[in-house]
Design a protein around this motif. Sequence first.
Motif, mmCIF file in Angstrom:
data_model
loop_
_atom_site.group_PDB
_atom_site.id
_atom_site.type_symbol
_atom_site.label_atom_id
_atom_site.label_comp_id
_atom_site.label_asym_id
_atom_site.label_seq_id
_atom_site.Cartn_x
_atom_site.Cartn_y
_atom_site.Cartn_z
ATOM 1 N N ALA A 186 14.492 48.728 71.603
ATOM 2 C CA ALA A 186 14.327 47.363 72.141
ATOM 3 C C ALA A 186 14.918 46.294 71.218
ATOM 4 N N ARG A 187 15.352 46.689 70.027
ATOM 5 C CA ARG A 187 15.875 45.662 69.097
ATOM 6 C C ARG A 187 17.205 45.090 69.619
ATOM 7 N N PRO A 188 17.284 43.753 69.788
ATOM 8 C CA PRO A 188 18.501 43.143 70.371
ATOM 9 C C PRO A 188 19.768 43.498 69.603
ATOM 10 N N GLU A 189 19.694 43.507 68.254
ATOM 11 C CA GLU A 189 20.926 43.763 67.480
ATOM 12 C C GLU A 189 21.416 45.201 67.702
ATOM 13 N N GLN A 191 20.810 46.977 70.487
ATOM 14 C CA GLN A 191 21.291 47.025 71.876
ATOM 15 C C GLN A 191 22.729 46.507 71.965
ATOM 16 N N GLN A 192 22.967 45.394 71.254
ATOM 17 C CA GLN A 192 24.331 44.809 71.274
ATOM 18 C C GLN A 192 25.345 45.755 70.639
ATOM 19 N N GLN A 193 24.957 46.316 69.503
ATOM 20 C CA GLN A 193 25.861 47.220 68.771
ATOM 21 C C GLN A 193 26.195 48.459 69.618
ATOM 22 N N PHE A 194 25.173 48.993 70.279
ATOM 23 C CA PHE A 194 25.386 50.205 71.095
ATOM 24 C C PHE A 194 26.322 49.896 72.261
ATOM 25 N N LYS A 195 26.056 48.779 72.946
ATOM 26 C CA LYS A 195 26.870 48.390 74.104
ATOM 27 C C LYS A 195 28.327 48.186 73.678
ATOM 28 N N ALA A 196 28.500 47.594 72.506
ATOM 29 C CA ALA A 196 29.857 47.332 72.018
ATOM 30 C C ALA A 196 30.611 48.641 71.752
ATOM 31 N N ILE A 197 29.902 49.641 71.262
ATOM 32 C CA ILE A 197 30.579 50.915 70.927
ATOM 33 C C ILE A 197 30.762 51.798 72.162
ATOM 34 N N TYR A 198 29.726 51.913 72.977
ATOM 35 C CA TYR A 198 29.726 52.926 74.045
ATOM 36 C C TYR A 198 29.930 52.347 75.453
ATOM 37 N N GLY A 199 29.759 51.051 75.578
ATOM 38 C CA GLY A 199 30.053 50.407 76.846
ATOM 39 C C GLY A 199 28.949 50.459 77.887
ATOM 40 N N TYR A 200 27.789 50.914 77.521
ATOM 41 C CA TYR A 200 26.641 50.894 78.447
ATOM 42 C C TYR A 200 25.367 50.635 77.639
ATOM 43 N N PRO A 201 24.255 50.289 78.329
ATOM 44 C CA PRO A 201 23.063 49.845 77.589
ATOM 45 C C PRO A 201 22.371 50.969 76.808
ATOM 46 N N LEU A 202 21.803 50.582 75.694
ATOM 47 C CA LEU A 202 20.951 51.502 74.932
ATOM 48 C C LEU A 202 19.599 51.565 75.638
ATOM 49 N N ALA A 203 19.322 52.701 76.244
ATOM 50 C CA ALA A 203 18.057 52.881 76.973
ATOM 51 C C ALA A 203 17.802 54.381 77.047
ATOM 52 N N VAL A 204 16.907 54.795 77.910
ATOM 53 C CA VAL A 204 16.556 56.221 77.975
ATOM 54 C C VAL A 204 17.738 57.008 78.567
ATOM 55 N N PRO A 205 18.228 58.034 77.872
ATOM 56 C CA PRO A 205 19.385 58.785 78.384
ATOM 57 C C PRO A 205 19.004 59.628 79.601
ATOM 58 N N VAL A 206 19.865 59.564 80.610
ATOM 59 C CA VAL A 206 19.639 60.350 81.823
ATOM 60 C C VAL A 206 20.404 61.667 81.723
ATOM 61 N N ASN A 207 21.537 61.634 80.997
ATOM 62 C CA ASN A 207 22.308 62.879 80.849
ATOM 63 C C ASN A 207 22.566 63.180 79.364
ATOM 64 N N GLY A 545 28.327 58.681 79.823
ATOM 65 C CA GLY A 545 26.913 58.572 79.476
ATOM 66 C C GLY A 545 26.191 57.645 80.434
ATOM 67 N N LYS A 546 24.958 57.984 80.742
ATOM 68 C CA LYS A 546 24.189 57.143 81.662
ATOM 69 C C LYS A 546 22.775 56.964 81.103
ATOM 70 N N THR A 547 22.328 55.734 81.090
ATOM 71 C CA THR A 547 20.961 55.458 80.633
ATOM 72 C C THR A 547 20.221 54.631 81.682
ATOM 73 N N LEU A 548 18.924 54.639 81.591
ATOM 74 C CA LEU A 548 18.097 53.822 82.496
ATOM 75 C C LEU A 548 16.985 53.185 81.682
ATOM 76 N N ALA A 549 16.589 51.981 82.114
ATOM 77 C CA ALA A 549 15.468 51.322 81.442
ATOM 78 C C ALA A 549 14.204 52.154 81.643
ATOM 79 N N TYR A 550 13.351 52.173 80.632
ATOM 80 C CA TYR A 550 12.114 52.959 80.709
ATOM 81 C C TYR A 550 11.288 52.566 81.934
ATOM 82 N N SER A 551 11.253 51.260 82.224
ATOM 83 C CA SER A 551 10.446 50.782 83.360
ATOM 84 C C SER A 551 10.964 51.366 84.678
ATOM 85 N N GLU A 552 12.293 51.589 84.762
ATOM 86 C CA GLU A 552 12.870 52.188 85.979
ATOM 87 C C GLU A 552 12.538 53.671 86.051
ATOM 88 N N LEU A 553 12.707 54.343 84.897
ATOM 89 C CA LEU A 553 12.467 55.791 84.872
ATOM 90 C C LEU A 553 11.009 56.151 85.163
#
Lengths: 559, 246
Positions: A186-189, A191-207, A545-553
Amino acid sequence: MRIILLFLCCFINASWAEDYSPWLKEFRPSSLSQQQQIEELAWFKQAAKPFQGITIRAISERINTHWYEATVIAPLFYQLTGIKVIHELSSEDDVVKKLQSQMDLGINYYDIYVSDSDLIGGHFRSNKVLSLSEFMREQGKQVTLPSLDVNDFIGLAFTTSPYNEILQLPDQQFANLYWYRQDWFARPELQQQFKAIYGYPLAVPVNWSAYEDIAEFFSKHVKQIDGHKVYGHMDYGKRDPSLGWRISDAWLSMAGMGDVGLPNGLPVDEWGIRRHGCRPVGASVKRGGALDSPAAIYAIQKYVDWLVRYAPPEAQKMTFSEAGAEIAKGHIAQQIFWYTAFTADLSHPDLSITDDNGKPLWRVAPSPRGAYWQPGMKSGYQDVGAWTLLKSTPLKRQQAAWLYAQFNVAKTVSLRKTMVGLTPIRESDIMSPEFTQRSEELGGLVEFYQSNARNEWTPTGLNVPNYPALSALWWQYIGRASDQKEDVSKIMQELAKSMDAALAKISHETRGACSPKLISSQDEALWLAHPGSPKPKLENEKPPGKTLAYSELIKQWQP
Amino acid sequence: MATLVKLLVTSLLLSSQMLKASDLVFNTYIDPPYVSQGDEGVTGISIDILKLLRQHSQLNIELHLLPLKRAYAVALDSANQCVFAIERTQSRESSFIWISPMFISRYAIYQRKLHAKHLASLDDLTKLRIGSYSGSGVGEYLTSFSITVDLAKTNLNSAKKLTRHRTGAWASDILSAAYIAQQFDLDISPKKYHFYSALRAIACNKNSDLGVLDKLQKSLNQLQKSGQIGQVLSKYEQQYQVDLGL
């Protein structure tokens, strides 16, 4: 005066006999009213009368639930019934070996076992395990609790033979779920770093692709959090019996090696064993199995690569029990699957993975799936430790042991045991207000067990005809990949060949309508072109890679 | 110097010939009543079972008596060498090929006759300092439950530590405890708290002849199923007034 004393003595004894306060005090909460609890306790006391003075031996593995049984329930059972119980706790491997020795030799080492339902394929074929359905109808009728309510047990499908006979009575259940540090994710910094490197949100991995990216992110990019070294993955790799469970429990099913089907893939299960009718016919691709198929090689290669690249270096030489303590230290970001039997151990307020109020900073969620996984397949592993009686045990001892088994799971006791050990077995406990109220402190466990998802996390099934004989192969071969860095593809070919040989040996030793019978070996290409498992190699084993927010999962887990 | 070299070479040749003559070497250690040494040579439960195994399998099995640690190390290091009868545990599993089970040992906690505490569960043991001995395995088992364990060199020494108030209780397998009670006048209560059982087995080096080991396992199974090993155990149960609960 003497007469008065005698009267007083008898009066006190009689009062004590009706006083159930020690049990009522311990066994709360309960899904029963106090009056119903008293009725159950009175029934046990009465039913046990013919067995007073007898000592029985029980054995189970070492988890919190069984510690509670051995140290609290067994002494209270003795006080109530006069049946003394030596409830031994030992490693799972030791429990399996003792059970198998007793089955092979007919020597009564123990009167009752808590045996994992993973052994059901051997139990129903061996004809050495007592059918509880038959026992409850006949020789055990007088010692079967009228309010046992077998339909209330959520894991009964896993302990029932294909002939619809209950062979084992569930005592505790726990699942393998994805575990992660929600506070770090949940840390914003980050989340930003992950999105910048991998192109999708840092959240619970689906695959698995996302799991791998997150593992790399924490181990290779983040490296430190709050001044401490952190890792994106945790596992263990020592060539030890516990390594086998890691792989046979869930790795290959999560990767998608087997066929569609619940509780286990059919005709090919998550051990890679093909079954025709009720007969196992082979594990190698040449015999229609999947143990050396591209999906199996993919799964084990990922296991080895992640262990080497992203886990703490010492993990490669760790066993199950050594590795289990690691995530509590607070330096692991995620674990692809984690045994929920240890939930209580991760909920202590003094740990760095709980907040100041003792609430978890971690969550559990569905484990990510590998590239070969398809809808309709099992999603993970669930362990069902279940009371198991053997035919070789003398009847009187079976009956006394059956009383003890039922006492441990009776509604009088069960909810309290669930609250202590967090390994629920009854629908009535799971849906109780007391268990529901603990949702916030248990990081997703309550939601999982209250949902139908619990039916997609399943134990080893009917394709495995002799679990003790076959399970030893897993750790001996996989250990060569994890511990000694040998080539995965070669190891899986050797493992599949050995599994076939072991199936052939079992077919010679136990002849029956459902005993293994190897089919002849064919060109692998023919089987790989055949629909279902074994599946041909995918062109791309790393989809995006695909992730989903915990609240969605977690919505998937809401009743 | 030349004589010394000649002697060494001869001795090496002799021992290698002896090894060739035998299919397997069984290393064991003094652990009465399982293995004892006296006027009648090496005797005991394990030795009686070994005799049955030799007879049934027709294998040539040589017996060596060594300290436990040495017996264990030899079996770990050299092909066709085994150590018996040791506990088969998960941590030892991958180190050997196992011929199993020879028998089961039942373990209990013993206390001094005076002021013995009531023990109802494993939890009660956490309040005691418990004596065991190195290599028995049961000390390791108790320690894993955060129970304080004091290790002596032998089981007898551990029993003596209890009587000298250096420990609060003594963990022993019940046959060994009964042997010690019979042989030595120690102030130990016969009342015991049972808590654990261990399969005892033959652990053989992983590079041993697999055909020989397979033959040995089949013989052991036959002897168990025919009740001959049960008869050996019953004899000692009667002699030491112990019930293994089988």
